[in-house]
Design a protein around this motif. Structure first.
Motif, PDB file in Angstrom:
ATOM      1  N   GLY A  79      12.859   2.546   0.055  1.00 35.82           N
ATOM      2  CA  GLY A  79      14.215   2.612   0.589  1.00 35.82           C
ATOM      3  C   GLY A  79      14.258   2.648   2.100  1.00 35.82           C
ATOM      4  N   GLU A  80      13.354   3.418   2.698  1.00 35.02           N
ATOM      5  CA  GLU A  80      13.325   3.519   4.156  1.00 35.02           C
ATOM      6  C   GLU A  80      12.946   2.192   4.804  1.00 35.02           C
ATOM      7  N   CYS A  81      11.966   1.510   4.232  1.00 37.10           N
ATOM      8  CA  CYS A  81      11.488   0.248   4.825  1.00 37.10           C
ATOM      9  C   CYS A  81      12.505  -0.874   4.674  1.00 37.10           C
ATOM     10  N   VAL A  82      13.199  -0.922   3.521  1.00 37.64           N
ATOM     11  CA  VAL A  82      14.254  -1.922   3.366  1.00 37.64           C
ATOM     12  C   VAL A  82      15.377  -1.645   4.355  1.00 37.64           C
ATOM     13  N   ASN A  83      15.705  -0.373   4.530  1.00 36.63           N
ATOM     14  CA  ASN A  83      16.751  -0.003   5.482  1.00 36.63           C
ATOM     15  C   ASN A  83      16.384  -0.419   6.899  1.00 36.63           C
ATOM     16  N   ALA A  84      15.074  -0.385   7.191  1.00 39.79           N
ATOM     17  CA  ALA A  84      14.597  -0.809   8.510  1.00 39.79           C
ATOM     18  C   ALA A  84      14.335  -2.317   8.564  1.00 39.79           C
ATOM     19  N   ARG A  85      14.601  -3.004   7.448  1.00 34.50           N
ATOM     20  CA  ARG A  85      14.400  -4.456   7.319  1.00 34.50           C
ATOM     21  C   ARG A  85      12.947  -4.838   7.632  1.00 34.50           C
ATOM     22  N   TRP A  86      12.026  -4.095   7.027  1.00 37.95           N
ATOM     23  CA  TRP A  86      10.581  -4.336   7.166  1.00 37.95           C
ATOM     24  C   TRP A  86      10.042  -4.681   5.783  1.00 37.95           C
ATOM     25  N   TYR A  87       9.879  -5.965   5.518  1.00 36.65           N
ATOM     26  CA  TYR A  87       9.522  -6.425   4.174  1.00 36.65           C
ATOM     27  C   TYR A  87       8.122  -5.976   3.775  1.00 36.65           C
ATOM     28  N   ALA A  88       7.158  -6.057   4.686  1.00 35.88           N
ATOM     29  CA  ALA A  88       5.788  -5.635   4.364  1.00 35.88           C
ATOM     30  C   ALA A  88       5.758  -4.156   3.981  1.00 35.88           C
ATOM     31  N   GLY A  89       6.520  -3.336   4.696  1.00 39.22           N
ATOM     32  CA  GLY A  89       6.584  -1.916   4.363  1.00 39.22           C
ATOM     33  C   GLY A  89       7.231  -1.679   3.009  1.00 39.22           C
ATOM     34  N   ALA A  90       8.269  -2.477   2.690  1.00 37.44           N
ATOM     35  CA  ALA A  90       8.922  -2.357   1.381  1.00 37.44           C
ATOM     36  C   ALA A  90       7.944  -2.696   0.265  1.00 37.44           C
ATOM     37  N   LEU A  91       7.134  -3.728   0.465  1.00 40.14           N
ATOM     38  CA  LEU A  91       6.125  -4.096  -0.533  1.00 40.14           C
ATOM     39  C   LEU A  91       5.089  -2.990  -0.695  1.00 40.14           C
ATOM     40  N   SER A  92       4.747  -2.329   0.401  1.00 41.25           N
ATOM     41  CA  SER A  92       3.797  -1.214   0.300  1.00 41.25           C
ATOM     42  C   SER A  92       4.397  -0.071  -0.509  1.00 41.25           C
ATOM     43  N   GLY A  93       5.703   0.138  -0.383  1.00 40.22           N
ATOM     44  CA  GLY A  93       6.373   1.157  -1.192  1.00 40.22           C
ATOM     45  C   GLY A  93       6.275   0.833  -2.670  1.00 40.22           C
ATOM     46  N   LEU A  94       6.449  -0.453  -3.023  1.00 39.11           N
ATOM     47  CA  LEU A  94       6.305  -0.868  -4.423  1.00 39.11           C
ATOM     48  C   LEU A  94       4.884  -0.648  -4.919  1.00 39.11           C
ATOM     49  N   THR A  95       3.892  -0.862  -4.040  1.00 33.20           N
ATOM     50  CA  THR A  95       2.495  -0.635  -4.418  1.00 33.20           C
ATOM     51  C   THR A  95       2.245   0.845  -4.700  1.00 33.20           C
ATOM     52  N   VAL A  96       2.835   1.721  -3.886  1.00 27.04           N
ATOM     53  CA  VAL A  96       2.691   3.165  -4.113  1.00 27.04           C
ATOM     54  C   VAL A  96       3.341   3.556  -5.440  1.00 27.04           C
ATOM     55  N   ILE A  97       4.516   2.995  -5.728  1.00 24.54           N
ATOM     56  CA  ILE A  97       5.154   3.259  -7.027  1.00 24.54           C
ATOM     57  C   ILE A  97       4.237   2.812  -8.157  1.00 24.54           C
ATOM     58  N   GLY A  98       3.631   1.630  -8.008  1.00 27.16           N
ATOM     59  CA  GLY A  98       2.699   1.126  -9.018  1.00 27.16           C
ATOM     60  C   GLY A  98       1.500   2.032  -9.193  1.00 27.16           C
ATOM     61  N   ALA A  99       1.023   2.635  -8.095  1.00 24.92           N
ATOM     62  CA  ALA A  99      -0.105   3.564  -8.189  1.00 24.92           C
ATOM     63  C   ALA A  99       0.281   4.791  -9.016  1.00 24.92           C
ATOM     64  N   GLY A 100       1.477   5.332  -8.761  1.00 20.97           N
ATOM     65  CA  GLY A 100       1.942   6.470  -9.551  1.00 20.97           C
ATOM     66  C   GLY A 100       2.114   6.106 -11.013  1.00 20.97           C
ATOM     67  N   LEU A 101       2.643   4.915 -11.269  1.00 20.47           N
ATOM     68  CA  LEU A 101       2.817   4.464 -12.648  1.00 20.47           C
ATOM     69  C   LEU A 101       1.482   4.251 -13.347  1.00 20.47           C
ATOM     70  N   SER A 102       0.461   3.839 -12.596  1.00 21.10           N
ATOM     71  CA  SER A 102      -0.870   3.662 -13.195  1.00 21.10           C
ATOM     72  C   SER A 102      -1.365   4.980 -13.774  1.00 21.10           C
ATOM     73  N   LEU A 103      -1.244   6.043 -12.991  1.00 19.79           N
ATOM     74  CA  LEU A 103      -1.660   7.360 -13.474  1.00 19.79           C
ATOM     75  C   LEU A 103      -0.800   7.814 -14.650  1.00 19.79           C
ATOM     76  N   LEU A 104       0.506   7.528 -14.589  1.00 20.15           N
ATOM     77  CA  LEU A 104       1.404   7.917 -15.675  1.00 20.15           C
ATOM     78  C   LEU A 104       1.073   7.152 -16.960  1.00 20.15           C
ATOM     79  N   GLN A 105       0.798   5.859 -16.827  1.00 14.47           N
ATOM     80  CA  GLN A 105       0.481   5.049 -18.009  1.00 14.47           C
ATOM     81  C   GLN A 105      -0.864   5.443 -18.616  1.00 14.47           C
ATOM     82  N   ILE A 106      -1.817   5.834 -17.777  1.00 17.11           N
ATOM     83  CA  ILE A 106      -3.125   6.272 -18.275  1.00 17.11           C
ATOM     84  C   ILE A 106      -2.955   7.440 -19.233  1.00 17.11           C
TER      85      ILE A 106
END
Length: 414
Positions: A79-106
């Motif tokens: 949310g912060e990176c999209v608000n700052a209009r920084w696409y690479a940062g927004a993608l990194s946020g999605l990667t962090v969400i995916g990391a949390g989901l990996s542990l949750l799915q395990i």
């Protein structure tokens, strides 16, 4: 458990409308906008093995808490990176969400698989899937209403505005709409983590679950590898049906104001599939047979889309949600059962196979200029259904043969 599956569905199925959102907000090509599922699902390839080690060290319950905390961080970062209009940062946020989901799915899929008899594992996962897919209906619909109420007009205004302060003002107003919703989501994930930490969820290890289900079965590396490949292909076609349907619909002349709701339509179809599966499996048909029938129905729907006219092919893609619904609930516990005493390793590999959601959509978006949307889509989905269906048929036939050879003639099961 249902609340956790709801949270998984909510953050996962936002990717469909997010593809449209970032394409407008950052003025991206189709290929660049499809980096959303790439960054999200590639996390499943990178993090499951470390997540498995972490869950063994801190325990399943603490693993759930940590995973939700990581997802909250990623959601806030996006949310912060999209608000700052920084696409690479927004993608990194999605990667962090995916990391949390990996542990949750395990933790969560084998947990539900082992909470009862193996024959009813698909039914239990289907019940959890209802919560997941209900979130998948709610999330993109809310996103479309709150963040993209007039996305067609915004896209036209951006296109017509000259480069400079006027266009920047439109983009800033559009991207700012994401900020508050993602802050709220991050806060809700933190609250859910606190509730899980204070709950009395029992500890169930994968090794205990395998012993309960089948104490004598030994893992087969070839079956495990082929089962992981089946999961890789399945997640790929599930993500295509849910996230790529917007691009698919636009290729048939549907406006952005219509296509922003198509992901919710696919998820509604998938939820209907779960409800049917909960009723008929295993009461009227085994989870193995139902999975094979699902693949056959999926191929039939794909062939129909190749011959249909008008917007019927778009409806066919949404209908794939129904055919996909009971594949993962059957596939996950069956692969775990085939892995035998290698259950922990199998779980990590199965979650890594969720990276199919990154690979197949990227192949699709690169093939589209050459083959057209329909042929590119169906050229990936039909062979995937064939492989999954044939794999399940081979497992089912071998299991049936072993059962017959172990049961003396004239004997009956208690």
């Amino acid at each position: 458990m249902a609340a956790l599956f709801f949270s998984i569905g909510f953050v996962t199925w936002l990717n469909g409308p997010l593809i449209t959102f970032v394409q407008v907000a950052f003025n991206l090509s189709d290929v660049a906008s499809f980096l959303v599922p790439v960054c999200f699902y590639l996390a499943y390839f990178v993090f499951p093995l470390p997540a498995t080690l972490l869950s063994k060290r801190i325990g399943l319950r603490h693993g759930l808490v940590v995973s939700l905390a990581i997802m909250a961080v990623g959601t806030g970062l996006f949310g912060e990176c999209v608000n700052a209009r920084w696409y690479a940062g927004a993608l990194s946020g999605l990667t962090v969400i995916g990391a949390g989901l990996s542990l949750l799915q395990i933790t969560i899929n084998p947990y539900v698989s082992f909470l009862g008899d193996h024959d009813r594992a698909a039914q239990r996962i289907a019940i959890m899937g209802v919560a997941n897919k209900f979130a998948g209906i709610v999330a993109p619909s809310l996103f479309a209403i709150i963040v993209m109420p007039h996305v067609g007009e915004v896209a036209a205004s951006i296109h017509n505005a000259p480069v400079g302060p006027e266009r920047d003002a439109i983009l800033i107003k559009f991207t700012t709409a994401v900020h508050t919703p993602y802050r709220v989501m991050a806060g809700l994930l933190v609250l859910l983590a606190i509730l899980v930490a204070r709950s009395s969820l029992p500890e169930i290890t994968i090794e205990q679950g395998v012993t309960t289900q089948d104490p004598v079965r030994q893992g087969n590396p070839l079956k495990l590898a082929s089962g992981v490949l089946a999961m890789f292909l399945y997640v790929g076609i599930e993500v295509l049906a849910g996230d790529a349907i917007g691009l698919f619909g636009r290729s048939y002349g549907l406006s952005l104001d219509v296509t922003k709701y198509l992901t919710a339509m696919t998820l509604a179809s998938m939820m209907a599939g779960y409800l049917v599966g909960m009723v008929v499996v295993p009461r009227f048909i085994s989870q193995e047979r139902y999975m094979i029938l699902s693949c056959i129905l999926g191929i039939f729907v794909c062939l129909l889309s190749l011959t249909a006219q008008g917007v019927v092919p778009v409806l066919c893609v949404a209908l794939l949600g129904f055919t996909n619904a009971m594949i993962l609930p059957a596939l996950f516990p069956i692969v775990l059962a085939e892995a035998g005493t290698d259950g922990a390793k199998a779980t990590a590999f199965l979650v890594m196979a969720f990276s199919g959601g990154a690979v197949l959509p990227q192949i699709f978006v690169h093939l589209t200029p050459w083959l057209g949307t329909t042929f590119a889509f169906m050229g990936l989905v039909i062979p995937s259904y064939l492989f999954i269906g044939l794999w399940m048929t081979a497992i089912f036939m071998k299991t049936t043969h072993l059962h017959l050879t172990k049961t003396p003639a004239g004997a009956s099961e208690a």
